[in-house]
Design an enzyme around this catalytic site. Structure first.
Site, PDB file in Angstrom:
ATOM      1  N   ASP A 215       0.864  -1.190   0.000  1.00 21.57           N
ATOM      2  CA  ASP A 215       0.000   0.000   0.000  1.00 21.57           C
ATOM      3  C   ASP A 215       0.893   1.230   0.000  1.00 21.57           C
ATOM      4  O   ASP A 215       1.971   1.203  -0.582  1.00 21.57           O
ATOM      5  CB  ASP A 215      -0.953  -0.041   1.204  1.00 21.57           C
ATOM      6  CG  ASP A 215      -2.275   0.683   0.937  1.00 21.57           C
ATOM      7  OD1 ASP A 215      -2.233   1.824   0.452  1.00 21.57           O
ATOM      8  OD2 ASP A 215      -3.342   0.109   1.210  1.00 21.57           O
ATOM      9  N   HIS A 238       2.517   2.100  -3.151  1.00 19.65           N
ATOM     10  CA  HIS A 238       1.823   3.224  -3.774  1.00 19.65           C
ATOM     11  C   HIS A 238       2.590   4.536  -3.664  1.00 19.65           C
ATOM     12  O   HIS A 238       2.009   5.609  -3.843  1.00 19.65           O
ATOM     13  CB  HIS A 238       0.436   3.391  -3.140  1.00 19.65           C
ATOM     14  CG  HIS A 238      -0.476   2.234  -3.404  1.00 19.65           C
ATOM     15  ND1 HIS A 238      -1.765   2.176  -2.910  1.00 19.65           N
ATOM     16  CD2 HIS A 238      -0.304   1.091  -4.100  1.00 19.65           C
ATOM     17  CE1 HIS A 238      -2.330   1.033  -3.286  1.00 19.65           C
ATOM     18  NE2 HIS A 238      -1.458   0.365  -4.008  1.00 19.65           N
TER      19      HIS A 238
END
Length: 391
Positions: A215, A238
């Site tokens: 993430d 991310h």
């Protein structure tokens, strides 16, 4: 960037220290083995860790809590201050979480001033089973690997956080904390395993480290101010996210963020500013992103249209998040999406003072150039800008 060599130097010096401390009962060193910890990876050492901390915290002189070489199982434990003096917490071995551990936290430091967490050791959340259960049980059921609540003047150096069940490192309400030469790692497929999350904190530095997760690699939430990020190797994940802005009433602004000399490889995004679809006023200003390399990044530069993760938002009311005084300078590399730059600002609050200086991003697809998409952006351009389709 030297992060691997820094970790090696820390590990070697701490191994020597651990050998001496095990061989001799050194005054001021609180070895968890002397409090009942067992390095077999099976016995729950949480009480032993807490006993060593409690005695060290009450010591008026210099004090070091030592977790030596070996594998130590520990359930959730909270190390609370204030303490009588600045403490050193040295982890040379590996601490592993129970596979079935639930709750908010695993390892937590609260109200501690002057902490040094170091040693070259590892906190292993053993999260692979938890990742598959998050959708059915809920994300909040699983603990953060290492949490810092209301700590000041801390140095976190040469440690690893791997395979967290939820976020790896969470920083809340802290001041003047330095993260140096740390390793944060989880597979790209792991669910909601943010690397470092910072909120309501000021004076936080992250440098010379590796972060690769499933993430956000670094997440800067409301109240993140005077944050400096440099010399980071970003692997899977991310990238850096600022947000989600405008979600909460009276949330504090994001201000004074500097990101320099970092490399992003294979991440979903490079730099992302994320706005909640909401009518709540919020602000982000004085943001500097400089000397960044993008290697096969999907979206290197991104200011999102309003964020609505569950698709339950109404778009009747526009976002009221104000973004201003942003610098993108010397950002270069390659992207896996045609859309290298996407800046979707608000009609009611356009992005103002957005500077672009020497941007060179190339699309890796078949023969087509990279594109930029912009909406309601007051931009200032200098140097070579590519892609330049919306400026």
């Amino acid at each position: 960037m030297g992060s691997s060599s820094n970790l090696l130097k820390v590990s070697l010096s701490m191994l020597v220290f651990a050998w001496i401390a095990n061989a001799h009962n050194i005054p001021g060193v609180y070895n968890v083995m002397h409090y009942g910890a067992v390095a077999d990876g099976k016995f729950d050492c949480a009480n032993a860790f807490l006993s060593a901390w409690t005695e060290a915290c009450a010591c008026s002189g210099s004090a070091t809590i030592l977790i030596p070489q070996g594998t130590f199982l520990s359930s959730a434990v909270s190390f609370k201050g204030p303490c009588k003096s600045a403490l050193v917490f040295q982890i040379i071995g590996k601490v592993v979480a129970p596979v079935d551990l639930l709750g908010d936290n695993w390892i937590c430091f609260e109200y501690v001033k002057g902490l040094t967490l170091t040693g070259g050791g590892t906190f292993d959340g053993q999260g692979s089973i938890a990742w598959s259960k998050k959708i059915s049980l809920g994300f909040s059921k699983f603990p953060v690997n290492i949490r810092f609540n209301y700590c000041t003047d801390a140095i976190i150096q040469g440690i690893s956080s791997i395979n967290s069940k939820h976020f790896h490192i969470d920083v809340l309400g802290c001041k003047n904390i330095k993260f140096i030469a740390i390793n944060v790692s989880a597979p790209k497929t792991s669910v909601s395993t943010d690397g470092i999350r910072i909120g309501m904190s000021t004076g936080i530095t992250v440098s010379s480290s590796f972060i690769g997760t499933g993430d956000n690699c670094i997440f800067l939430g409301p109240g993140s101010q005077n944050i400096y990020i440099s010399k980071i190797l970003f692997g899977a994940g991310h990238g850096i996210t600022i947000g989600s802005l405008g979600r909460l009433e009276k949330e504090e602004a994001v201000h004074g963020i500097t990101v320099r000399n970092c490399t992003f490889t294979g991440t979903e995004n490079g730099i992302r500013i994320e706005r909640w679809h909401s009518s709540i006023f919020s602000f982000a200003s004085n943001l500097i992103f400089e000397d960044l390399i993008m290697n096969h990044v999907k979206h290197p530069i991104l200011i999102d249209e309003p964020y609505c993760p569950l698709g339950l938002c109404t778009y009747a009311v526009p976002t009221l998040v104000k973004i201003s005084d942003v610098i993108f300078k010397n950002i270069r590399g390659t992207c896996t999406s045609e859309l290298a730059v996407k800046l979707m600002c608000s009609l009611h609050n356009p992005c103002v003072g957005v500077q672009f200086n020497d941007i060179d991003l190339m699309y890796m697809g078949s023969g087509r150039p990279a594109l930029a998409l912009c909406s309601y952006v007051n931009s200032i351009l200098s140097g070579n800008i590519f892609p330049s389709t919306c400026f």
